[in-house]
Design a protein around this motif. Sequence first.
Motif, PDB file in Angstrom:
ATOM      1  N   GLU A 149      89.921 -53.512  19.313  1.00 53.39           N
ATOM      2  CA  GLU A 149      89.791 -52.121  19.764  1.00 53.39           C
ATOM      3  C   GLU A 149      89.974 -51.127  18.612  1.00 53.39           C
ATOM      4  O   GLU A 149      89.042 -50.472  18.205  1.00 53.39           O
ATOM      5  CB  GLU A 149      90.782 -51.839  20.894  1.00 53.39           C
ATOM      6  N   ASP A 197      92.306 -55.826  23.066  1.00 59.90           N
ATOM      7  CA  ASP A 197      92.234 -55.214  24.399  1.00 59.90           C
ATOM      8  C   ASP A 197      93.422 -55.637  25.254  1.00 59.90           C
ATOM      9  O   ASP A 197      94.032 -56.689  25.054  1.00 59.90           O
ATOM     10  CB  ASP A 197      90.923 -55.607  25.086  1.00 59.90           C
ATOM     11  N   GLN A 232      81.091 -54.820  21.886  1.00 61.10           N
ATOM     12  CA  GLN A 232      82.314 -55.594  22.015  1.00 61.10           C
ATOM     13  C   GLN A 232      82.338 -56.689  20.952  1.00 61.10           C
ATOM     14  O   GLN A 232      81.340 -57.371  20.735  1.00 61.10           O
ATOM     15  CB  GLN A 232      82.361 -56.214  23.414  1.00 61.10           C
TER      16      GLN A 232
END
Length: 358
Positions: A232, A224, A280
């Motif tokens: 990501e 990120d 996440q």
Amino acid sequence: MDQLSIHVQLTNHPKEKPAFDQLSFGTVFTDHMFTMDYTEGKGWHDAKVVPYKPITLDPAAIVFHYGQTVFEGLKAYVTQEDEVLLFRPDENMKRLNRSNERLCMPAFDEELALAGLRKLIQIDKDWIPNVEGTSLYIRPFIFATQPYLGVAPSKTYRFMIILSPVGAYYKEGINPVRIAVESEFVRAVKGGTGSAKTAGNYAGAMKAQEVAEAKGYSQVLWLDGKEHKYIEEVGAMNVFFKINGEVVTPSLNGSILEGITRKSVIELLQHWDIPVTERQISMEELFEAYESGLLEEAFGTGTAAVISPIGELFWQDKKLVVNHGEIGELSKKIYDTMTGIQTGKLPDPFEWRMKVEL
């Protein structure tokens, strides 16, 4: 508007077709292309299929200076019964319009675009390769054409679709690739254009890929852009990890592209009752899973490669060799199932395929 509203001009100079068993990726293009134009106050107009040829643009066209352009990628396949199948093309057109919205570009009629695509494929059907592992790559794209050096959305645009018979995207094929975790550059940030499929995202990523390739790695794993710790994407693909029996993929957060293959893999795993979670995930968590022996598989997903297994991750001078550098059982099952559905070799319980009437 239906296909009858699409004007057709056939080429008088057909190209020589390549040997379908010797195809690379994205270097050869078919005889025709689809185009339509947009003019403010008039909307989209002049939908047509014409011979493939260079395009002429004013040097001041906004696309050159401010990057107003978006694109998509999907494939057509020919079955053993000589049927032509598309894989979820409606999802690609929806995403293209979402990209348009982000870049202040006008929405288009998705049904008209699909009609234009079908007409184009009908005309260039003999270009669809029938060798195992090959397909017809489809590239729809839209760009700003107004000659203007002021920073403002264009008042005119062009929509085009071109076709390219292709072989495997990676020279390694379905074999696992080596990936470097990117520690300096970032692909996108929340609030930016990461969730849109626009050219600048890819241009900005090339430097990191160049550095990684110089060190012997196929691609980079993006973290990120704010804390530089959360995973990501991998290269130009979405990424998945199998950790202790559960499949984890980074959740869509505004900087991650919502991949069609990503969506399909999630739906496939749910269909198989395999735990899959969008959340996440940090590089530290992934490393801890690796150290504990719980990181079982890793793979990227995208239209071009479908599934690209990850055999090694290089992070902070440490090499994380995943599944002994071999393709995992689940990765192989996903690949075989996805390609089987795409090529008509397996049933399609999800109704993902769209048949092109020839």
